[in-house]
Design a protein around this motif. Structure first.
Motif, PDB file in Angstrom:
ATOM      1  N   VAL A 156      20.347 -11.570  -8.033  1.00  0.00           N
ATOM      2  CA  VAL A 156      19.907 -11.572  -6.639  1.00  0.00           C
ATOM      3  C   VAL A 156      18.781 -10.549  -6.451  1.00  0.00           C
ATOM      4  O   VAL A 156      18.957  -9.363  -6.760  1.00  0.00           O
ATOM      5  N   VAL A 157      17.647 -11.007  -5.974  1.00  0.00           N
ATOM      6  CA  VAL A 157      16.532 -10.101  -5.674  1.00  0.00           C
ATOM      7  C   VAL A 157      16.871  -9.322  -4.399  1.00  0.00           C
ATOM      8  O   VAL A 157      17.291  -9.924  -3.398  1.00  0.00           O
ATOM      9  N   PRO A 158      16.734  -7.992  -4.405  1.00  0.00           N
ATOM     10  CA  PRO A 158      17.017  -7.239  -3.177  1.00  0.00           C
ATOM     11  C   PRO A 158      16.224  -7.788  -1.990  1.00  0.00           C
ATOM     12  O   PRO A 158      15.040  -8.119  -2.121  1.00  0.00           O
ATOM     13  N   ALA A 159      16.880  -7.859  -0.849  1.00  0.00           N
ATOM     14  CA  ALA A 159      16.196  -8.341   0.356  1.00  0.00           C
ATOM     15  C   ALA A 159      15.251  -7.280   0.897  1.00  0.00           C
ATOM     16  O   ALA A 159      14.181  -7.610   1.428  1.00  0.00           O
ATOM     17  N   VAL A 160      15.633  -5.999   0.778  1.00  0.00           N
ATOM     18  CA  VAL A 160      14.802  -4.911   1.277  1.00  0.00           C
ATOM     19  C   VAL A 160      14.876  -3.727   0.321  1.00  0.00           C
ATOM     20  O   VAL A 160      15.804  -3.597  -0.481  1.00  0.00           O
ATOM     21  N   ASN A 161      13.860  -2.868   0.438  1.00  0.00           N
ATOM     22  CA  ASN A 161      13.879  -1.547  -0.183  1.00  0.00           C
ATOM     23  C   ASN A 161      13.563  -0.556   0.926  1.00  0.00           C
ATOM     24  O   ASN A 161      12.476  -0.568   1.499  1.00  0.00           O
ATOM     25  N   GLN A 162      14.535   0.270   1.263  1.00  0.00           N
ATOM     26  CA  GLN A 162      14.364   1.249   2.346  1.00  0.00           C
ATOM     27  C   GLN A 162      13.903   2.567   1.724  1.00  0.00           C
ATOM     28  O   GLN A 162      14.641   3.195   0.971  1.00  0.00           O
ATOM     29  N   ILE A 163      12.664   2.952   2.046  1.00  0.00           N
ATOM     30  CA  ILE A 163      12.059   4.115   1.399  1.00  0.00           C
ATOM     31  C   ILE A 163      11.436   5.040   2.450  1.00  0.00           C
ATOM     32  O   ILE A 163      11.167   4.630   3.575  1.00  0.00           O
ATOM     33  N   GLY A 178       6.947  -4.378  -3.688  1.00  0.00           N
ATOM     34  CA  GLY A 178       7.877  -5.126  -2.851  1.00  0.00           C
ATOM     35  C   GLY A 178       7.267  -6.423  -2.360  1.00  0.00           C
ATOM     36  O   GLY A 178       7.896  -7.487  -2.422  1.00  0.00           O
ATOM     37  N   ALA A 179       6.040  -6.360  -1.871  1.00  0.00           N
ATOM     38  CA  ALA A 179       5.375  -7.567  -1.365  1.00  0.00           C
ATOM     39  C   ALA A 179       5.218  -8.618  -2.468  1.00  0.00           C
ATOM     40  O   ALA A 179       5.414  -9.815  -2.230  1.00  0.00           O
ATOM     41  N   GLU A 180       4.904  -8.159  -3.663  1.00  0.00           N
ATOM     42  CA  GLU A 180       4.720  -9.075  -4.795  1.00  0.00           C
ATOM     43  C   GLU A 180       6.010  -9.818  -5.132  1.00  0.00           C
ATOM     44  O   GLU A 180       5.986 -10.978  -5.563  1.00  0.00           O
ATOM     45  N   HIS A 181       7.138  -9.173  -4.920  1.00  0.00           N
ATOM     46  CA  HIS A 181       8.432  -9.755  -5.286  1.00  0.00           C
ATOM     47  C   HIS A 181       9.255 -10.178  -4.068  1.00  0.00           C
ATOM     48  O   HIS A 181      10.453 -10.444  -4.191  1.00  0.00           O
ATOM     49  N   ASP A 182       8.620 -10.236  -2.916  1.00  0.00           N
ATOM     50  CA  ASP A 182       9.266 -10.686  -1.679  1.00  0.00           C
ATOM     51  C   ASP A 182      10.445  -9.792  -1.300  1.00  0.00           C
ATOM     52  O   ASP A 182      11.498 -10.263  -0.876  1.00  0.00           O
TER      53      ASP A 182
END
Length: 275
Positions: A156-163, A178-182
């Motif tokens: 499962v590709v993470p839905a978000v990365n909170q940074i 992140g944008a490259e991998h949605d």
């Protein structure tokens, strides 16, 4: 005040782009403060096991009179629960604390690269996701190399990365990955714990727009595509932070604010922080 736009995550779940953060809000203040945010129009609440206020967030969500389906609730896994079974038990505790039937988003709070294998942790979150108890799962404070490990070793590709993101730490490389991998970017500490509010560039733009420096900074985040959740315990600021959709920054404004980057963190470095 305009309507809050939504970001569509990579699993088609929609998240309000503006939310309300509860970091460093004392438990005894959390219910009333969260209720004030919901009354002001916020429909996205961000908490974490580490914050110690999940119970009070859940009380506010249950007591506010808004349909549960209309409120997006996030929590995050504590740093002492990265082992597979520990993560599952910790999620159960979160659900007991919140008193909710499901969570909209559950995150690994920190990668902790020196403490264990966050791939094992992520596989526990995948189970929670497949069971439907969390509608989306993601990560927080992950660098591209950490994300690459997940992408190569899990399903499962993470839905978000909170940074951590703000004008003094624009995080262009992490956001681009992140944008490259949605993977959507969520920005914590969006005003750098207040450090950017005295910045001359931001103040000049704020004066021209008739807005506060905080509103201009939050608007910068919104127009870049970040999901943002400022925290406040005062009614005026809660409402002020919500009122960022009735104006727009120019491309020149966005560029000027982005040029303030100095790679300056207010929080720990994810490459070395081990909780």
């Amino acid at each position: 005040m305009g309507a809050i736009p939504a970001i569509t995550l990579n699993n088609a779940v929609q998240i309000p782009q503006l939310g309300f953060g509860t970091f460093q809000i004392e438990p005894e203040e959390t219910r009333e403060t969260t209720l004030a945010a919901l009354e002001a129009g916020y429909r996205h609440i961000d908490t974490a096991q580490m914050y110690g206020n999940e119970k009070e967030v859940g009380q506010a969500v249950r007591d506010c009179g808004v349909d549960r389906a209309d409120i997006f609730v996030t929590s995050k896994l504590n740093n002492d629960a990265h082992a597979h079974d520990d993560a599952l038990k910790a999620f159960d505790r979160t659900m007991d604390e919140l008193g909710l039937d499901y969570l909209d988003l559950f995150l690994i709070h920190w990668p902790l690269p020196g403490k264990g294998d966050f791939v094992e942790t992520w596989k526990a979150l995948e189970e929670i996701y497949r069971d439907g108890r969390a509608k989306s799962i993601g990560v927080s404070n992950f660098q591209p190399k950490h994300l690459n490990r997940l992408l190569q070793n899990t399903d499962v590709v993470p839905a978000v990365n909170q940074i951590e993101v703000h004008p003094y730490l624009t995080q262009d490389d992490v956001r681009a990955f992140g944008a490259e991998h949605d993977i959507a970017t969520e920005a914590w500490s969006p005003i750098a714990q207040g450090k950017v509010l005295d910045d001359p560039t931001i103040n000049r733009i704020a004066q021209r727009e008739g807005k506060t420096p905080a509103q201009v900074t939050l608007r910068w985040h919104i127009q870049r595509g970040d999901i943002v959740f400022p925290k406040s315990v005062t009614q005026k600021r809660i409402e002020e932070n919500f009122d960022i959709f009735g104006f727009e920054l120019s491309e020149g404004d966005i560029g000027e604010i982005s040029a303030l980057n100095r790679d300056e963190r207010v929080g720990p470095d994810p490459d070395t922080f081990n909780g």
